[in-house]
Motif scaffolding. Structure first.
Motif, PDB file in Angstrom:
ATOM      1  N   GLU A 114       0.823  -1.212   0.000  1.00 58.20           N
ATOM      2  CA  GLU A 114       0.000   0.000   0.000  1.00 58.20           C
ATOM      3  C   GLU A 114       0.858   1.264   0.000  1.00 58.20           C
ATOM      4  O   GLU A 114       0.426   2.314  -0.500  1.00 58.20           O
ATOM      5  CB  GLU A 114      -0.979   0.015   1.174  1.00 58.20           C
ATOM      6  N   MET A 136      -6.921   3.872  -4.838  1.00 57.48           N
ATOM      7  CA  MET A 136      -6.284   2.824  -4.044  1.00 57.48           C
ATOM      8  C   MET A 136      -7.234   1.626  -4.102  1.00 57.48           C
ATOM      9  O   MET A 136      -8.450   1.781  -3.927  1.00 57.48           O
ATOM     10  CB  MET A 136      -6.090   3.285  -2.607  1.00 57.48           C
ATOM     11  N   LEU A 150      -2.507   0.457  -7.046  1.00 56.35           N
ATOM     12  CA  LEU A 150      -3.132   1.679  -7.514  1.00 56.35           C
ATOM     13  C   LEU A 150      -3.816   1.376  -8.839  1.00 56.35           C
ATOM     14  O   LEU A 150      -3.228   0.749  -9.715  1.00 56.35           O
ATOM     15  CB  LEU A 150      -2.084   2.783  -7.730  1.00 56.35           C
TER      16      LEU A 150
END
Length: 196
Positions: A114, A136, A150
């Motif tokens: 992340e 996201m 992404l």
């Protein structure tokens, strides 16, 4: 020994087939579509919620647009950003970096999946892509582990920027079971990518 060779050959062929025609892991998503289908609001990942508690100003930014035109220049920016971040950040888990299970953060030389996605999102946003077109996205990888990427939402489809895959892929070619992503209308609202 013959059985071992046959098993290895079968595994190699299946991996080659999966690479050429990616294993689509989410059966509720239409594999023929260029864009992911969303199925209404869902819960915010705890890591993103915690991130927004620490960085309210980052999460307070508006979507500013929901889709971008995929020009050659933009495609080159996307490829360059994906490569630059993947090369400059070394992979480590949140537990190894921070001593906690889950923490979303811009990476400083090291990061979790992340963190790579957050950095790519920030760099592309600074290049003029609106946050509404930079989602996201979380799901599970081919081994069942949690994973974040992404997604860039364009007029030519939804493209995935991943830290474990060097190529930027159309969403349906990524070997991921997509679970949820940020709404194109509001980055602080998340939508389900799973029907039911």
């Amino acid at each position: 020994m013959g059985k071992s060779i046959a098993a290895a050959l079968a595994l190699a062929l299946s991996c080659t087939a999966a690479g050429a025609n990616a294993l689509h892991l989410n059966p509720t998503q239409p594999t023929s579509a260029e864009k992911m289908e969303t199925f209404g609001r869902t819960t915010i990942p705890i890591g993103y919620y915690d991130y927004c508690q620490r960085y309210a100003e980052r999460c307070g930014r508006p979507a500013g647009g929901q889709i971008v035109e995929l020009t050659r220049e933009l495609w080159n920016d996307i490829i360059r950003t994906n490569d630059d971040v993947n090369i400059s950040v070394a992979p480590l888990t949140d537990n190894e970096i921070f001593g906690v299970e889950e923490r979303w953060e811009y990476p400083k030389n090291v990061g979790d999946c992340e963190d790579y996605a957050l950095e790519k999102r920030e760099r592309l946003n600074q290049r003029g892509i609106p946050l509404g077109a930079l989602s996201m996205t979380v799901g599970r990888d081919a081994n069942g582990g949690g994973h974040a990427v992404l997604t860039v939402i364009t007029d030519r489809g939804d493209f995935v920027l991943d830290n474990v895959e060097s190529r930027v892929l159309l969403w349906k070619d990524a070997e991921l079971y997509f679970l949820k992503r940020q709404s194109q209308h509001d980055p602080n609202t998340w939508v389900s990518l799973v029907s039911g």
